[in-house]
Design a protein around this motif. Structure first.
Motif, PDB file in Angstrom:
ATOM      1  N   GLY A 227       7.940  13.384  -5.928  1.00 27.96           N
ATOM      2  CA  GLY A 227       6.861  12.790  -6.666  1.00 27.96           C
ATOM      3  C   GLY A 227       7.079  13.316  -8.001  1.00 27.96           C
ATOM      4  N   ILE A 228       8.278  13.595  -8.638  1.00 23.47           N
ATOM      5  CA  ILE A 228       8.479  14.212  -9.894  1.00 23.47           C
ATOM      6  C   ILE A 228       9.126  12.998 -10.567  1.00 23.47           C
ATOM      7  N   SER A 229       8.588  12.775 -11.859  1.00 27.66           N
ATOM      8  CA  SER A 229       8.830  11.662 -13.108  1.00 27.66           C
ATOM      9  C   SER A 229       9.902  11.946 -13.752  1.00 27.66           C
ATOM     10  N   SER A 230      10.800  11.038 -14.132  1.00 28.46           N
ATOM     11  CA  SER A 230      11.891  11.568 -15.409  1.00 28.46           C
ATOM     12  C   SER A 230      11.934  10.168 -16.067  1.00 28.46           C
ATOM     13  N   THR A 231      12.965  10.026 -17.135  1.00 27.58           N
ATOM     14  CA  THR A 231      12.941   8.763 -18.042  1.00 27.58           C
ATOM     15  C   THR A 231      13.435   7.823 -17.248  1.00 27.58           C
ATOM     16  N   LEU A 232      14.135   7.993 -16.341  1.00 30.09           N
ATOM     17  CA  LEU A 232      14.606   6.716 -15.423  1.00 30.09           C
ATOM     18  C   LEU A 232      13.641   6.211 -14.485  1.00 30.09           C
ATOM     19  N   PHE A 233      12.959   7.010 -13.892  1.00 28.77           N
ATOM     20  CA  PHE A 233      11.674   6.679 -13.072  1.00 28.77           C
ATOM     21  C   PHE A 233      10.331   7.377 -13.377  1.00 28.77           C
ATOM     22  N   ASN A 234       9.759   6.807 -14.589  1.00 31.52           N
ATOM     23  CA  ASN A 234       8.559   7.540 -15.034  1.00 31.52           C
ATOM     24  C   ASN A 234       7.275   7.124 -14.400  1.00 31.52           C
ATOM     25  N   THR A 235       7.418   7.706 -13.196  1.00 27.36           N
ATOM     26  CA  THR A 235       6.050   7.609 -12.368  1.00 27.36           C
ATOM     27  C   THR A 235       5.516   8.812 -11.978  1.00 27.36           C
ATOM     28  N   PRO A 236       4.858   9.219 -12.714  1.00 26.13           N
ATOM     29  CA  PRO A 236       4.150  10.796 -12.180  1.00 26.13           C
ATOM     30  C   PRO A 236       3.600  10.759 -11.024  1.00 26.13           C
ATOM     31  N   ALA A 237       2.888   9.668 -10.447  1.00 25.17           N
ATOM     32  CA  ALA A 237       2.501   9.291  -9.130  1.00 25.17           C
ATOM     33  C   ALA A 237       3.411   9.354  -7.839  1.00 25.17           C
ATOM     34  N   GLY A 238       4.612   9.375  -8.313  1.00 27.84           N
ATOM     35  CA  GLY A 238       5.753   9.350  -7.438  1.00 27.84           C
ATOM     36  C   GLY A 238       5.793   7.921  -6.518  1.00 27.84           C
ATOM     37  N   ASP A 239       5.812   7.611  -5.373  1.00 26.60           N
ATOM     38  CA  ASP A 239       5.935   6.440  -4.915  1.00 26.60           C
ATOM     39  C   ASP A 239       4.551   5.703  -4.621  1.00 26.60           C
ATOM     40  N   CYS A 240       3.242   6.396  -5.039  1.00 28.68           N
ATOM     41  CA  CYS A 240       2.111   5.949  -4.692  1.00 28.68           C
ATOM     42  C   CYS A 240       1.895   4.452  -5.386  1.00 28.68           C
TER      43      CYS A 240
ATOM     44  N   VAL B 150       0.826  -1.131  -0.090  1.00 31.04           N
ATOM     45  CA  VAL B 150       0.013  -0.080   0.032  1.00 31.04           C
ATOM     46  C   VAL B 150       0.865   1.307  -0.140  1.00 31.04           C
ATOM     47  N   TYR B 151       1.925   1.377   0.873  1.00 25.54           N
ATOM     48  CA  TYR B 151       2.681   2.720   0.988  1.00 25.54           C
ATOM     49  C   TYR B 151       3.878   2.575   0.199  1.00 25.54           C
ATOM     50  N   GLY B 152       4.321   1.539  -0.429  1.00 21.64           N
ATOM     51  CA  GLY B 152       5.437   1.870  -1.269  1.00 21.64           C
ATOM     52  C   GLY B 152       6.658   1.577  -0.620  1.00 21.64           C
ATOM     53  N   GLY B 153       7.790   2.033  -1.136  1.00 18.41           N
ATOM     54  CA  GLY B 153       9.190   2.250  -0.463  1.00 18.41           C
ATOM     55  C   GLY B 153       9.294   3.014   0.484  1.00 18.41           C
TER      56      GLY B 153
ATOM     57  N   SER C 239      -0.306   0.720  -6.808  1.00 13.58           N
ATOM     58  CA  SER C 239      -1.745   0.608  -7.474  1.00 13.58           C
ATOM     59  C   SER C 239      -2.687   0.580  -6.451  1.00 13.58           C
ATOM     60  N   LEU C 240      -2.391   0.300  -5.356  1.00 14.78           N
ATOM     61  CA  LEU C 240      -3.765   0.446  -4.324  1.00 14.78           C
ATOM     62  C   LEU C 240      -4.226   1.711  -3.827  1.00 14.78           C
ATOM     63  N   GLN C 241      -3.322   2.734  -4.354  1.00 18.24           N
ATOM     64  CA  GLN C 241      -3.713   4.139  -3.657  1.00 18.24           C
ATOM     65  C   GLN C 241      -4.062   4.655  -5.080  1.00 18.24           C
ATOM     66  N   THR C 242      -5.507   4.200  -5.484  1.00 21.46           N
ATOM     67  CA  THR C 242      -5.941   4.863  -6.740  1.00 21.46           C
ATOM     68  C   THR C 242      -6.212   6.062  -6.899  1.00 21.46           C
ATOM     69  N   LYS C 243      -6.713   6.888  -5.792  1.00 16.24           N
ATOM     70  CA  LYS C 243      -6.964   8.328  -5.685  1.00 16.24           C
ATOM     71  C   LYS C 243      -5.651   8.732  -6.192  1.00 16.24           C
ATOM     72  N   CYS C 244      -4.717   8.400  -5.779  1.00 16.07           N
ATOM     73  CA  CYS C 244      -3.278   8.933  -6.061  1.00 16.07           C
ATOM     74  C   CYS C 244      -2.731   8.891  -7.226  1.00 16.07           C
ATOM     75  N   ARG C 245      -3.051   7.502  -8.054  1.00 16.71           N
ATOM     76  CA  ARG C 245      -2.611   7.312  -9.041  1.00 16.71           C
ATOM     77  C   ARG C 245      -3.500   8.165 -10.358  1.00 16.71           C
TER      78      ARG C 245
END
Length: 523
Positions: free
Chosen positions: A329-342, A192-195, A344-350
Motif C-alpha cells: 500500500g505504498i505509493s510511488s510516481t509510477l503508481f501514485n495510489t496512496p490507498a494501495g489497491d483499495c 470492490v476488492y481490486g486486483g 473507489s467502492l472502499q470509501t473508508k479505505c480511500r
C-alpha cells in the motif's frame, strides 16, 4: 488511461491488425524495445561470437567453458547458509556497493500506518499483504506457502479479476493486444476488492479476506516400481470483509519467487527472446512459446513482459513499484495510489490518512528510494554452480537435454552491452528460461488470463539457484503456488506443451531420473 504514444505505434497496430504470424512478429520486433537501458549495439563480429557461445552443447563428458559462472562476471561464490541469495553482484564496483546496501535497507524496512512521526516510513496499507518487501521474499528467496488448512499463509496471496465482455472502452495495451490477437481475453479488477486480496488491515480497517487451502493427494506410478505423490490444492477466499466477490471472479494464488539474477534477465536483448517465440508451433515440436506484452507506466508504451509468474511486468523498477502499491500500500510516481489497491467502492479505505505528507513527490516512497530498491533488486547475485564435473550431474545434464527440457528452459544468453550497468553488461549467463509463456496443462491452470497469457499459460521459470532453495528458504516448495514439495513433484506437474517431457521422466529408468534431479540440484 494510458495514451497511445506515437504514429509509429498506430502503424504497428495497422500492420498487426490481422493477427497473422507475420504481423505479430513485425509488431513485436518493432515496438518491444528497452528504452530504460543504454545499449551499445553489437558488432557483426560480436553477433557471430555470441551465436557460437549460446549454441546448445552435445558433449556431456565434462562441464562447458564458464558453466560454473551462472551469472557471468556477476556470479558470486555459493554460500552454504541462508545468505546465499543476498549478495551483491560479484563484479560490482566498490563505490556502487553502498547503493546496494541502501537499497537493502529499504527492501527490509518495516512500514507503519499513517499518521506517524516517522514521515519517511509511514503510509502502510490501509489494506496490505505485507509490511516489507523482505516479508514475502524471505532472505531474497522463495515465499513460504501454507502446508495445510490450519497453517498460516506466510507469503502467498490471491490475485483476483473478472471477465470483461466486448471490445469497447479498451485501454492502450488492450488495443495493442487485440490488434495482435483479437481472441485475447479481457479481464478487469474486481470492482470492490481490486486486483488482489489483502489479508491485513491497519487499525480500524478490516482485512479483505482470510486465505484458505486444502490439498488432495494423488499417487503417480513411476518406472522401476517407484511412486510419487502430488498434492492438488483447492483455494478459497474465506471471511470476505467487504461483501461477495463479483460474478465470475477468478482467483489465482501467488508465492513470492526468488530474487536473484533479475538484472541479468532485464539485460537479455528483447530480440533474442522474441526469436524463440513460436506461437503457432511452426516447427511442429509441440512447443509454442508466446511473448508477453505489457504496458510500461514509465515510458507510456508497450514493452516485453519479463517479471512475475505470468511475465506481467516489463522492468524491475515497475515490478518494484507495483509490489509496493499492491502488497504494502505504498505509493510511488509510477503508481501514485496512496490507498494501495483499495477501490473507489472502499470509501473508508480511500479516505484514510496516508504517508504522502511531507514528501517532495507527494508519494509514500520517492523516486530516489525506488531507484535504490531497483538497484538492489537488479544486483542480487546468482551463486556459482556446484559439482559441474560430477559424473552423476553430467549424466543428469544429458537427460535434461535429450529429454527436451531445453526447449523452454533455454540454458544460455548473452546480455546487452550496457553503457551504465557494468554488472550486467555483455555477460554470458545461464538462466535456463526462454522467458516466454507456455501452456502448462489443465493441472497447473488457474483459468485467469493476464495480458496475452491465458488461464493455462505461465512464464518459464528460470532455474538458476534452484538447488539452493532449501538452504535459503528452509523449504523445497516450487511452482507458482508452492504445491510441489520437491523438484521431482515440480517436474511431474508439467503438462500441456511439456507433457511429453513429463511422461519421459515417468518412464525413464530410475537411475536416469535420479541423475536428472541431481543435475537440477546443482543449478
Amino acid at each position: 488511461m494510458p495514451r497511445l504514444c506515437c504514429p509509429a505505434f498506430m502503424l504497428t497496430l495497422a500492420i498487426a491488425g490481422a493477427g497473422s504470424a507475420m504481423g505479430d512478429t513485425v509488431a513485436l520486433n518493432r515496438d518491444l524495445v528497452q528504452p530504460h537501458l543504454h545499449v551499445v549495439p553489437r558488432t557483426a563480429q560480436e553477433t557471430t561470437r555470441i551465436a557460437k557461445a549460446v549454441a546448445p552443447t552435445t558433449d556431456f563428458s565434462g562441464a562447458e567453458p564458464f558453466e560454473t559462472n551462472s551469472g557471468g562476471g556477476a556470479t558470486v561464490r555459493a554460500r552454504d547458509n541462508a545468505d546465499a541469495f543476498s549478495l551483491v553482484s560479484g563484479n560490482a564496483p566498490f563505490e556502487r556497493q553502498l547503493d546496494f546496501q541502501l537499497g537493502n535497507g529499504l527492501f527490509t524496512k518495516i512500514w507503519v500506518s499513517s499518521p506517524s512521526s516517522t514521515l519517511a516510513s509511514d503510509g502502510l496499507g490501509p489494506l496490505f499483504n505485507a509490511r516489507s518487501c523482505q516479508s514475502c521474499h524471505l532472505k531474497d528467496g522463495r515465499g513460504h506457502p501454507p502446508e495445510g488448512p490450519d497453517d498460516s499463509a506466510v507469503s502467498i496471496f490471491l490475485r483476483v479479476s473478472v471477465p470483461v465482455e466486448g471490445a469497447e472502452h479498451m485501454s492502450a495495451i488492450e488495443s495493442y493486444l487485440h490488434a495482435l490477437d483479437p481472441n485475447t481475453e479481457r479481464t478487469a479488477p474486481d470492482p470492490v476488492y481490486g486486483g488482489q486480496l489483502q489479508d491485513f488491515g491497519v487499525q480500524g480497517h478490516a482485512a479483505e479476506y482470510s486465505f484458505g487451502v486444502t490439498y488432495k493427494e494423488t499417487e503417480i506410478a513411476l518406472s522401476d516400481g517407484e511412486t510419487a505423490s502430488l498434492r492438488q490444492p483447492s483455494y478459497r477466499a474465506a471471511n470476505l470483509g467487504y461483501g461477495p466477490l463479483a460474478k465470475g471472479a477468478m482467483l489465482s494464488p501467488r508465492v513470492a519467487p526468488q530474487m536473484i539474477g533479475l538484472g541479468l534477465v532485464e539485460a537479455i536483448p528483447a530480440q533474442d527472446i522474441l526469436a524463440l517465440a513460436d506461437p503457432d508451433d511452426a516447427n511442429g515440436d509441440g512447443i509454442s512459446g508466446v511473448a508477453q506484452v505489457v504496458w510500461s507506466h514509465e515510458y507510456d508504451r508497450p514493452m516485453l513482459g519479463r517479471f512475475g509468474h505470468k511475465a506481467g511486468q516489463p522492468t524491475i523498477r515497475q515490478q518494484s513499484a507495483s509490489a509496493f502499491a499492491g502488497d504494502i500500500g505504498i505509493s510511488s510516481t509510477l503508481f501514485n495510489t496512496p490507498a494501495g489497491d483499495c477501490t473507489s467502492l472502499q470509501t473508508k479505505c480511500r479516505a484514510a490518512p496516508n504517508g504522502s505528507t511531507g514528501t517532495d513527490a507527494l508519494t509514500e516512497i520517492n523516486d530516489e528510494g525506488l531507484d535504490f530498491v531497483t538497484f538492489y533488486s537488479r544486483n542480487l547475485a546468482v551463486p556459482e554452480r556446484r559439482d559441474v564435473d560430477d559424473p552423476v550431474v553430467l549424466r543428469g545434464k544429458e537427460v535434461f537435454y535429450r529429454t527436451g527440457c531445453t526447449s523452454c528452459h533455454i540454458p544460455k544468453f548473452v546480455t546487452e552491452r550496457l553503457a551504465e550497468q557494468p554488472e550486467q553488461s555483455f555477460q554470458l549467463i545461464w538462466p535456463y528460461s526462454d522467458l516466454l509463456l507456455h501452456d502448462m496443462g489443465e493441472g497447473l491452470a488457474d483459468m485467469r488470463p493476464e495480458g496475452r497469457a491465458n488461464g493455462r499459460e505461465w512464464r518459464t521459470a528460470p532455474l538458476w539457484g534452484i538447488g539452493l532453495t532449501e538452504t535459503v528458504s528452509g523449504h523445497s516448495y516450487f511452482l507458482h503456488d508452492g504445491r510441489a514439495r520437491s523438484l521431482l513433484e515440480a517436474v511431474l506437474w508439467h503438462g500441456g506443451e511439456a507433457a511429453n517431457q513429463r511422461d519421459a521422466v515417468i518412464d525413464m529408468p530410475a537411475e536416469s531420473r535420479a541423475a536428472l534431479i541431481r543435475y537440477l540440484e546443482s543449478l
